[in-house]
Motif scaffolding. Structure first.
Motif, PDB file in Angstrom:
ATOM      1  N   LEU A   1      -6.990   4.571  -9.249  1.00 17.60           N
ATOM      2  CA  LEU A   1      -7.294   4.933  -8.069  1.00 17.60           C
ATOM      3  C   LEU A   1      -8.356   5.056  -7.288  1.00 17.60           C
ATOM      4  CD1 LEU A   1      -5.510   6.973  -6.162  1.00 17.60           C
ATOM      5  CD2 LEU A   1      -5.545   8.721  -8.151  1.00 17.60           C
ATOM      6  N   ALA A   2      -9.221   5.270  -8.048  1.00 15.44           N
ATOM      7  CA  ALA A   2     -10.370   5.595  -7.223  1.00 15.44           C
ATOM      8  C   ALA A   2     -10.708   4.045  -6.439  1.00 15.44           C
ATOM      9  CB  ALA A   2     -11.892   5.304  -7.921  1.00 15.44           C
TER      10      ALA A   2
ATOM     11  N   ARG B   1       0.999  -1.364   0.126  1.00 13.62           N
ATOM     12  CA  ARG B   1       0.128  -0.111   0.587  1.00 13.62           C
ATOM     13  C   ARG B   1       1.078   0.886   0.091  1.00 13.62           C
ATOM     14  NH1 ARG B   1      -2.160   0.530   6.429  1.00 13.62           N
ATOM     15  NH2 ARG B   1      -0.317  -0.128   6.922  1.00 13.62           N
ATOM     16  N   ILE B   2       0.277   2.375  -0.103  1.00 13.44           N
ATOM     17  CA  ILE B   2       0.780   3.861  -0.039  1.00 13.44           C
ATOM     18  C   ILE B   2       0.703   4.709   0.650  1.00 13.44           C
ATOM     19  CG2 ILE B   2       1.720   5.767  -1.557  1.00 13.44           C
ATOM     20  CD1 ILE B   2       1.460   4.243  -4.667  1.00 13.44           C
ATOM     21  N   ILE B   3       1.102   5.468   1.622  1.00 12.06           N
ATOM     22  CA  ILE B   3       0.307   5.842   2.287  1.00 12.06           C
ATOM     23  C   ILE B   3       1.041   7.504   2.205  1.00 12.06           C
ATOM     24  CG2 ILE B   3       0.535   6.496   5.065  1.00 12.06           C
ATOM     25  CD1 ILE B   3      -0.396   3.414   5.270  1.00 12.06           C
ATOM     26  N   LEU B   4      -0.022   8.323   1.951  1.00  8.35           N
ATOM     27  CA  LEU B   4       0.651   9.827   2.210  1.00  8.35           C
ATOM     28  C   LEU B   4       0.066  10.207   2.726  1.00  8.35           C
ATOM     29  CD1 LEU B   4       0.444   9.937  -2.019  1.00  8.35           C
ATOM     30  CD2 LEU B   4       1.775   9.099  -0.886  1.00  8.35           C
TER      31      LEU B   4
ATOM     32  N   THR C   1      -6.262   0.377  -0.407  1.00 11.50           N
ATOM     33  CA  THR C   1      -4.988   0.219  -0.832  1.00 11.50           C
ATOM     34  C   THR C   1      -3.707   2.156  -0.920  1.00 11.50           C
ATOM     35  OG1 THR C   1      -5.140  -0.838  -1.892  1.00 11.50           O
ATOM     36  CG2 THR C   1      -3.237  -0.892  -2.825  1.00 11.50           C
ATOM     37  N   VAL C   2      -4.314   2.858  -1.183  1.00 10.51           N
ATOM     38  CA  VAL C   2      -3.764   3.972  -1.207  1.00 10.51           C
ATOM     39  C   VAL C   2      -4.142   5.040  -0.438  1.00 10.51           C
ATOM     40  CG1 VAL C   2      -3.359   6.073  -2.847  1.00 10.51           C
ATOM     41  CG2 VAL C   2      -2.832   4.403  -3.434  1.00 10.51           C
ATOM     42  N   GLU C   3      -3.928   5.750   0.424  1.00 12.54           N
ATOM     43  CA  GLU C   3      -4.661   6.012   1.006  1.00 12.54           C
ATOM     44  C   GLU C   3      -3.513   7.759   1.986  1.00 12.54           C
ATOM     45  OE1 GLU C   3      -5.186   6.318   6.617  1.00 12.54           O
ATOM     46  OE2 GLU C   3      -4.265   4.092   5.151  1.00 12.54           O
ATOM     47  N   ILE C   4      -4.801   9.052   1.635  1.00 11.84           N
ATOM     48  CA  ILE C   4      -4.010   9.938   1.893  1.00 11.84           C
ATOM     49  C   ILE C   4      -4.766  10.990   3.640  1.00 11.84           C
ATOM     50  CG2 ILE C   4      -4.084  12.396   0.881  1.00 11.84           C
ATOM     51  CD1 ILE C   4      -4.007  11.436  -1.785  1.00 11.84           C
ATOM     52  N   ALA C   5      -4.041  11.183   3.963  1.00 12.03           N
ATOM     53  CA  ALA C   5      -3.959  11.237   5.708  1.00 12.03           C
ATOM     54  C   ALA C   5      -3.271  12.672   6.086  1.00 12.03           C
ATOM     55  CB  ALA C   5      -4.223  10.284   6.524  1.00 12.03           C
ATOM     56  N   PRO C   6      -4.088  13.052   7.049  1.00  8.92           N
ATOM     57  CA  PRO C   6      -2.982  14.017   7.509  1.00  8.92           C
ATOM     58  C   PRO C   6      -2.128  14.034   8.450  1.00  8.92           C
ATOM     59  CG  PRO C   6      -5.176  15.133   7.744  1.00  8.92           C
ATOM     60  CD  PRO C   6      -6.044  13.451   7.174  1.00  8.92           C
TER      61      PRO C   6
ATOM     62  N   TYR D   1      -6.138  20.597   1.143  1.00  6.93           N
ATOM     63  CA  TYR D   1      -4.760  20.628   1.974  1.00  6.93           C
ATOM     64  C   TYR D   1      -3.613  19.885   1.604  1.00  6.93           C
ATOM     65  CZ  TYR D   1      -6.291  23.353   6.082  1.00  6.93           C
ATOM     66  OH  TYR D   1      -6.320  23.982   6.726  1.00  6.93           O
ATOM     67  N   MET D   2      -4.432  18.361   1.093  1.00  6.24           N
ATOM     68  CA  MET D   2      -3.943  16.887   0.239  1.00  6.24           C
ATOM     69  C   MET D   2      -3.905  16.891  -0.952  1.00  6.24           C
ATOM     70  SD  MET D   2      -3.815  15.053   3.423  1.00  6.24           S
ATOM     71  CE  MET D   2      -3.243  16.444   4.553  1.00  6.24           C
ATOM     72  N   GLN D   3      -4.512  18.269  -2.007  1.00  4.31           N
ATOM     73  CA  GLN D   3      -4.522  18.029  -3.018  1.00  4.31           C
ATOM     74  C   GLN D   3      -3.547  17.842  -4.074  1.00  4.31           C
ATOM     75  OE1 GLN D   3      -7.401  17.704  -5.004  1.00  4.31           O
ATOM     76  NE2 GLN D   3      -7.105  17.559  -6.421  1.00  4.31           N
ATOM     77  N   PRO D   4      -2.283  18.270  -3.744  1.00  8.30           N
ATOM     78  CA  PRO D   4      -1.073  17.876  -4.493  1.00  8.30           C
ATOM     79  C   PRO D   4      -0.578  16.840  -4.652  1.00  8.30           C
ATOM     80  CG  PRO D   4      -0.814  19.938  -2.816  1.00  8.30           C
ATOM     81  CD  PRO D   4      -2.435  19.481  -2.578  1.00  8.30           C
ATOM     82  N   LEU D   5      -1.314  16.103  -3.324  1.00 12.54           N
ATOM     83  CA  LEU D   5      -0.278  14.111  -4.098  1.00 12.54           C
ATOM     84  C   LEU D   5      -1.710  13.937  -4.431  1.00 12.54           C
ATOM     85  CD1 LEU D   5      -0.457  14.225   0.435  1.00 12.54           C
ATOM     86  CD2 LEU D   5       1.387  13.952  -0.965  1.00 12.54           C
ATOM     87  N   TYR D   6      -2.805  14.252  -4.236  1.00  6.65           N
ATOM     88  CA  TYR D   6      -3.721  13.776  -5.287  1.00  6.65           C
ATOM     89  C   TYR D   6      -3.045  13.955  -6.749  1.00  6.65           C
ATOM     90  CZ  TYR D   6      -7.340  13.521  -1.422  1.00  6.65           C
ATOM     91  OH  TYR D   6      -8.222  12.957  -0.741  1.00  6.65           O
ATOM     92  N   ASP D   7      -2.440  15.380  -7.029  1.00  7.17           N
ATOM     93  CA  ASP D   7      -2.253  15.619  -8.789  1.00  7.17           C
ATOM     94  C   ASP D   7      -1.242  14.732  -8.906  1.00  7.17           C
ATOM     95  OD1 ASP D   7      -4.431  17.870  -7.986  1.00  7.17           O
ATOM     96  OD2 ASP D   7      -2.727  19.103  -8.242  1.00  7.17           O
ATOM     97  N   ALA D   8      -0.378  14.300  -7.911  1.00  8.40           N
ATOM     98  CA  ALA D   8       0.571  13.593  -8.482  1.00  8.40           C
ATOM     99  C   ALA D   8      -0.118  12.180  -8.626  1.00  8.40           C
ATOM    100  CB  ALA D   8       2.071  13.125  -7.192  1.00  8.40           C
TER     101      ALA D   8
END
Length: 326
Positions: free
Chosen positions: A210-211, A165-168, A218-223, A193-200
């Motif tokens: 990705l969805a 998995r990927i955690i950003l 499997t892909v997680e983006i969190a503060p 705040y997380m938009q730059p990570l979504y863009d990448a």
């Protein structure tokens, strides 16, 4: 290559169709190379004649030959590829040979949507460090590819099975302005705040895939605050904008590292948005952790900026002004 009269260099290309692609639409690529070297390039059938100082001819010849080789491999040639050839040293960096997965050749990152190639020597060293070290720091100004390349390597490791998995994550700190309370759910509140990570991620993975990965975690983006209490195993973990993490937050994040995981910390020491008097965890981590083997530290300067050329000039101007006031 042969040499013509009056010291002109003549480059001959056997495939005229590839030569057309090399020159670019309306000879745009040749114009780009001319502006960078001061060499005049004239096309004569399947040949290119280079007029100018000998040293400049050598530089132009090397770039043209490298770009033609790309075309022979079935790749495209554009402004970013020309920029990359001029930025990189002629010989391959020693780090390449140390990485068996690259076979001693060019460093490349394969993702679902595109092939990523570092465009500066610092970027090459950084990518090599990302594969070599379980923990890696990328420190430097905006626009140098610190986060972009880290996410690309994370996607590559995910699709090749190196991680599960990927955690950003990044600190949810406002950049110098108070936005107040944001409406919506918890996820909607932190999304800006997380938009730059979504863009990448969107650059490397098809939208539907990705969805689905996000739904399956499997892909997680969190503060950053959401990392407390977790052990991150078999994961590729990226902390972006790390200069805005406090010392205690940084320690908390670094100690989340679990078995089979990779951790990348990126940041710009000149863009700290923490309240006055609160020390940056990135500075403290750099000072405290440098003596530890197995942790890579990679640094970027304005020369590594791969955004608009003005960005590098702006960074240089601010750096000089800062030095003049200290």
């Amino acid at each position: 290559m042969s040499t013509g009269t009056l010291g002109d260099a003549i480059l001959e290309f056997p495939d005229n169709r590839l030569l057309i692609d090399l020159c670019g639409e309306y000879d745009r690529n040749l114009t780009d190379i001319e502006s960078r070297t001061g060499v005049q390039i004239l096309r004569r059938g399947n040949q290119l004649a280079l007029h100018g100082p000998e040293e400049a001819q050598v530089a132009a010849r090397e770039v043209l030959s490298a770009l033609y080789e790309r075309l022979e491999q079935g790749r495209s040639v554009g402004h970013s590829d020309i920029d990359r050839e001029f930025r990189l040293a002629p010989d391959e960096n020693a780090a390449d040979a140390q990485l068996e997965m690259f076979g001693g050749g060019k460093i490349e990152i394969k993702t679902r949507k595109k092939l990523i190639e570092p465009r500066t020597d610092a970027q090459k060293d950084y990518v090599a460090s990302l594969y070599r070290n379980e923990m890696c720091f990328g420190i430097g100004p905006a626009g140098t590819g610190k986060t972009y390349l880290a996410v690309a390597v994370g996607v590559n490791m995910l699709i090749t099975g190196a991680v599960d998995r990927i955690i950003l994550c990044r600190p949810a700190v406002e950049a110098g302005e108070r936005l107040g309370f944001l409406p919506g759910t918890q996820e909607e509140k932190v999304d800006p705040y997380m938009q730059p990570l979504y863009d990448a991620l969107n650059d490397f993975l098809p939208g539907k895939q990705l969805a689905r990965m996000r739904e399956e975690k499997t892909v997680e983006i969190a503060p950053l605050a959401f990392m407390r209490g977790r052990t991150l195993s078999n994961a590729f973990v990226v902390l972006d904008e790390a200069q805005n993490a406090t010392t205690m937050q940084m320690k908390m994040f670094l100690t989340r590292l679990g078995e089979g995981s990779r951790m990348v910390i990126t940041g710009d020491r000149t863009q700290v948005d923490l309240p006055r008097g609160v020390p940056s965890g990135l500075r403290d981590a750099e000072r405290i952790l440098k003596p530890i083997d197995g942790i890579g530290f990679n640094y970027f300067t304005a020369a590594d900026v791969v955004r608009h050329p003005l960005v590098a000039a702006i960074i240089d101007a601010y750096d000089k002004d800062f030095e003049g006031t200290t």
